[in-house]
Design an enzyme around this catalytic site. Structure first.
Site, PDB file in Angstrom:
ATOM      1  N   HIS A 161       8.621  27.416  21.393  1.00 22.85           N
ATOM      2  CA  HIS A 161       7.730  28.571  21.301  1.00 22.85           C
ATOM      3  C   HIS A 161       8.513  29.815  20.904  1.00 22.85           C
ATOM      4  O   HIS A 161       9.670  29.974  21.287  1.00 22.85           O
ATOM      5  CB  HIS A 161       7.033  28.789  22.648  1.00 22.85           C
ATOM      6  CG  HIS A 161       5.871  29.727  22.578  1.00 22.85           C
ATOM      7  ND1 HIS A 161       6.009  31.090  22.670  1.00 22.85           N
ATOM      8  CD2 HIS A 161       4.548  29.486  22.409  1.00 22.85           C
ATOM      9  CE1 HIS A 161       4.812  31.652  22.559  1.00 22.85           C
ATOM     10  NE2 HIS A 161       3.910  30.698  22.399  1.00 22.85           N
ATOM     11  N   ASP A 175       1.211  22.640  15.636  1.00 23.97           N
ATOM     12  CA  ASP A 175      -0.005  23.406  15.949  1.00 23.97           C
ATOM     13  C   ASP A 175      -0.232  24.550  14.970  1.00 23.97           C
ATOM     14  O   ASP A 175      -1.346  24.790  14.518  1.00 23.97           O
ATOM     15  CB  ASP A 175      -0.025  23.881  17.415  1.00 23.97           C
ATOM     16  CG  ASP A 175       1.082  24.864  17.794  1.00 23.97           C
ATOM     17  OD1 ASP A 175       2.027  25.062  17.005  1.00 23.97           O
ATOM     18  OD2 ASP A 175       1.000  25.429  18.912  1.00 23.97           O
ATOM     19  N   HIS A 176       0.840  25.266  14.629  1.00 25.45           N
ATOM     20  CA  HIS A 176       0.713  26.443  13.755  1.00 25.45           C
ATOM     21  C   HIS A 176       2.103  26.900  13.365  1.00 25.45           C
ATOM     22  O   HIS A 176       3.102  26.368  13.853  1.00 25.45           O
ATOM     23  CB  HIS A 176      -0.056  27.568  14.455  1.00 25.45           C
ATOM     24  CG  HIS A 176       0.493  27.889  15.824  1.00 25.45           C
ATOM     25  ND1 HIS A 176       1.701  28.502  16.008  1.00 25.45           N
ATOM     26  CD2 HIS A 176       0.008  27.637  17.075  1.00 25.45           C
ATOM     27  CE1 HIS A 176       1.942  28.638  17.301  1.00 25.45           C
ATOM     28  NE2 HIS A 176       0.940  28.097  17.971  1.00 25.45           N
ATOM     29  N   GLU A 222       4.540  22.333  19.331  1.00 27.06           N
ATOM     30  CA  GLU A 222       4.519  23.792  19.291  1.00 27.06           C
ATOM     31  C   GLU A 222       5.300  24.330  18.078  1.00 27.06           C
ATOM     32  O   GLU A 222       6.457  23.951  17.847  1.00 27.06           O
ATOM     33  CB  GLU A 222       5.117  24.343  20.596  1.00 27.06           C
ATOM     34  CG  GLU A 222       5.249  25.853  20.665  1.00 27.06           C
ATOM     35  CD  GLU A 222       3.931  26.587  20.518  1.00 27.06           C
ATOM     36  OE1 GLU A 222       2.926  26.147  21.100  1.00 27.06           O
ATOM     37  OE2 GLU A 222       3.909  27.612  19.802  1.00 27.06           O
ATOM     38  N   THR A 263      -2.444  28.012  19.685  1.00 26.10           N
ATOM     39  CA  THR A 263      -2.303  26.622  20.115  1.00 26.10           C
ATOM     40  C   THR A 263      -3.652  26.006  20.462  1.00 26.10           C
ATOM     41  O   THR A 263      -3.961  24.874  20.081  1.00 26.10           O
ATOM     42  CB  THR A 263      -1.429  26.528  21.388  1.00 26.10           C
ATOM     43  OG1 THR A 263      -0.230  27.247  21.169  1.00 26.10           O
ATOM     44  CG2 THR A 263      -1.102  25.103  21.732  1.00 26.10           C
TER      45      THR A 263
HETATM   46  C1  GP9 Z   1       1.075  27.807  26.123  1.00 23.24           C
HETATM   47  C2  GP9 Z   1       1.306  27.311  24.763  1.00 23.24           C
HETATM   48  C3  GP9 Z   1       1.625  28.413  23.799  1.00 23.24           C
HETATM   49  O1  GP9 Z   1       0.416  26.928  26.945  1.00 23.24           O
HETATM   50  O2  GP9 Z   1       0.313  26.487  24.345  1.00 23.24           O
HETATM   51  O3  GP9 Z   1       0.535  28.979  23.223  1.00 23.24           O
HETATM   52  P1  GP9 Z   1       0.600  29.862  21.887  1.00 23.24           P
HETATM   53  O4  GP9 Z   1       1.175  31.193  22.285  1.00 23.24           O
HETATM   54  O5  GP9 Z   1       1.441  29.172  20.866  1.00 23.24           O
HETATM   55  O6  GP9 Z   1      -0.814  29.941  21.459  1.00 23.24           O
HETATM   56 MN    MN Z   2       1.429  27.284  19.885  1.00 27.39          MN
END
Ligand code: GP9
Ligand code: MN
Length: 660
Positions: free
Chosen positions: A257, A316-317, A94, A138
């Protein structure tokens, strides 16, 4: 059906060629004819090329193939099949940006565990690697990594295409004797994962229901309060130990996050006052995520899984958005140089092949779309019978990394070059810079790559919208039939529509308009405004069902469904001075341009028609009468409304004109 990569590559080339076909010609009478590709032709073109790609020529994998060992320019000879038969563990981290990798904060190493893995024998660290998400954050990263297709900015991919057939990593590996699982410690409904994962080929989804959460206050942050990475990895390792081998486990972390607030007890880095803001929080949050990741690696060793699993880990980003002025300023101040989009989208990728002594860092450019062919190559999968748009990073070639959010469609990173398309959709207003120095380089020579990047996105959308993988691989439909099936589905705009002019900020008019569109499900409308982008943004904020406070992924599905239906029947009209690309990035796939009041075809308008695929030209009746000579012969349909539409007036009839 043979292996697909070559055709796809051919298709990409043809696609690039398509976009540079000159779309504006001058007739002998001196009138300019605007000719472009109508959406109908656009799709027909795609599918025709798609068919040819299957029909002809014997397959020669030599010049580009991605997963076999037969191509010549590999970074390391003999890596094909280096992880054959091993388990595959993919960890998606994340918000992990590459900026923290290998970096110290006043002597304190931020990601010591990732750094250790990157330096280990058998590890390959790709430092010029990028996130390629659409609007599904994500979930888009997951989608692109597993399917080697781009997600979409229209809505989130996991929602729009949940009923599609896919043939990405989970299915391919299952065909090769693997079991495929996905593990993520959050609610299974979020991002519609519970419906999408089975479609993508995962046999079982271990969600929040399957993990005992330690519910640490602030972990995850915002609305994503969940399990800590520590507890998640601990239980994940136990699950993995129990799986029959070989398995593919897709592991998605969560703790780091936004907004990155950790309880003090978990903060491992001393932050100075200058970074006592979101940057300091981010450093501590990624440091914690790194520590937990390190614990996971140790657990894998204890359980005997480290030595027989191909481990792939990537971010992921971005976590810190440059588009937020305060974050941008805080990051620039910490870095001591302007925070740029390429820095923001740069994520780490580490690939670890057990048993190898080699260790390298590579700087060839790549993105999440390249993961499937790269992994398939290491696992020794000879033929990838699927459609995929990435390339094997071990060829050492620089991918043209397509991006579509923050930097919009047509922007790309290739090697050290970053190209950002102008928001007005005009190539000449775009800019390019060197990712190492940040210095502008000029845009000469960028057009072809920009078109290639845009076509990667358009092709993905085309495959997804038409569920082409289902037709080709599940139904084994002959190519001619696929063509007919798809052609039959393409909805043309009706010849008669409604037109409406609304000033941005006029909530009442916007509300009335939305309700009118909802009530009559057959109605299509042209929408004009003094500031069309902001008006569409207002429409989205008010009616899309996306939470204004809870952040990404929190969506009222019923409201959103109604919104998407209405949005699909709205055709925004942009002037040559509006931001075409920005409007497109809001998910409108049918856009018209209006030449304003000029009775000449301006260079700017020609350029807009050339660079983009508007579905029509819109103008007032008066304008049509005085400029008909320009438009007769145009392949792009021309739609005309009665008069100049004053604000607040009722809707106005719009008709398609005969131009040919
Ligand atoms: C929640 C997590 C966060 O399951 O994958 O998602 P995001 O807000 O980063 O897209
Ligand atoms: Mn994410």
């Amino acid at each position: 059906m043979g292996s697909l990569p070559k055709p796809i590559k051919k298709l990409m080339k043809a696609e690039a060629a398509l976009a540079i076909v000159v779309l504006v010609a001058v007739n002998p009478m001196g009138n300019a004819f605007a000719t472009s590709i109508s959406s109908q032709e656009f799709f027909t073109y795609h599918i025709r090329d798609f068919i040819e790609s299957f029909a002809g020529e014997p397959q020669n994998q030599g010049d580009f193939y991605l997963a076999t060992g037969t191509y010549e320019e590999q970074l390391v000879p003999g890596l094909f099949g280096a992880a054959r038969g091993m388990n595959l563990i993919v960890v998606q981290l994340e918000s992990m940006q590459n900026i923290v990798m290998g970096r110290r904060y006043y002597g304190q190493e931020i990601t010591p565990c990732l750094n250790t893995l990157a330096r280990a024998p058998g590890s390959f660290y790709f430092s010029n690697f990028y996130s390629q998400i659409g609007s599904g954050n994500t979930s888009d990263a997951e989608f692109t990594a597993n399917n080697s297709l781009m997600g979409t900015v229209e809505s989130y991919t996991y929602q729009l295409y949940q009923n599609n057939y896919f043939k990405g990593l989970p299915w391919i590996l299952r065909e090769n004797g693997y079991r495929a699982y996905v593990l993520h410690g959050y609610k299974k409904e979020f991002w519609n994962r519970q419906n999408m994962y089975p479609a993508m080929g995962f046999e079982r989804f271990f969600s929040a229901d399957d993990f005992a959460s330690d519910n640490i206050e602030g972990i995850g942050g915002g609305n994503i309060v969940g399990i800590s990475d520590h507890a998640f990895y601990e239980q994940t390792a136990d699950y993995l130990e129990g799986f029959a081998q070989p398995f593919y486990s897709f592991v998605i972390s969560l703790s780091s996050h936004n907004p990155f607030r950790l309880p003090d007890s978990l903060k491992g880095i001393d932050i100075r006052p200058a970074e006592d803001n979101i940057v300091g929080d981010y450093i501590n949050s990624t440091h914690y995520a790194d520590r937990c990741f390190g614990e996971f690696m140790e657990l894998l060793k204890e359980k005997g899984l480290y030595g027989n699993s191909l481990i792939v880990v990537y971010g992921d980003h971005f976590g810190l958005s440059k588009s937020d002025k305060r974050v941008d300023a805080a990051m620039s101040s910490w870095l001591g140089e302007p925070y740029r989009y390429d820095t923001m989208m740069n994520i780490p990728l580490i690939v670890h092949v057990p048993g190898l002594a080699l260790n390298s860092t590579y700087e060839n450019s790549g993105g999440q779309i390249d993961l499937l062919p790269t992994i398939a190559y290491l696992l020794g999968i000879e033929r990838l019978d699927t459609i995929y748009l990435g390339q094997n990073l071990f060829t050492g070639e620089d991918s043209v990394v397509a991006v579509q959010t923050h930097m919009l469609k047509g922007s790309y990173i290739k090697g050290d070059q970053v190209f950002e398309i102008s928001r007005d959709g005009l190539f000449e207003n775009s800019k390019a810079w060197d990712r190492r120095t940040g210095e502008e380089t000029g845009i000469d020579g960028c057009l072809e790559n920009s078109e290639k990047a845009a076509s990667t996105i358009d092709l993905s959308t085309f495959y997804l919208n038409n569920d082409v993988l289902r037709l080709a691989f599940l139904e084994n439909m002959p190519m001619g039939e696929i063509n007919e099936t798809i052609e039959g589905r393409i909805a043309e705009l009706p010849g008669k529509m409604d037109g409406k002019y609304i000033e941005s900020g006029d909530e009442n008019a916007l509300g009335d308009f939305f309700r009118m569109m909802r009530e009559d499900e057959k109605k299509y409308a042209l929408l004009l405004s003094d500031d069309i982008y902001n008006l569409l943004l207002e429409l989205e904020v008010e009616y899309s069902g996306k939470s204004k406070t809870k952040g990404a992924g929190s969506i009222d599905e019923t409201a959103n469904k109604a919104f998407l239906d209405v949005r699909g029947r709205i055709v925004p009209v942009v002037t040559e001075n509006d931001n075409y690309t920005k409007v497109e990035s809001l998910g409108y796939n049918r856009i018209m341009v209006t030449p304003g009041q000029d009775t000449v075809l301006t260079a700017k308008l020609r350029e807009l028609l050339k660079m983009n695929s508007p579905c029509g030209i819109a103008m007032s009746r008066k304008h049509w009468l005085s400029s008909m000579n320009i438009w007769v012969g145009s392949k792009v349909p021309v739609y005309v409304y009665d008069a100049n539409m004053p604000p607040g007036r009722d809707t106005m009839p719009v008709r398609r004109m005969r131009t040919r």
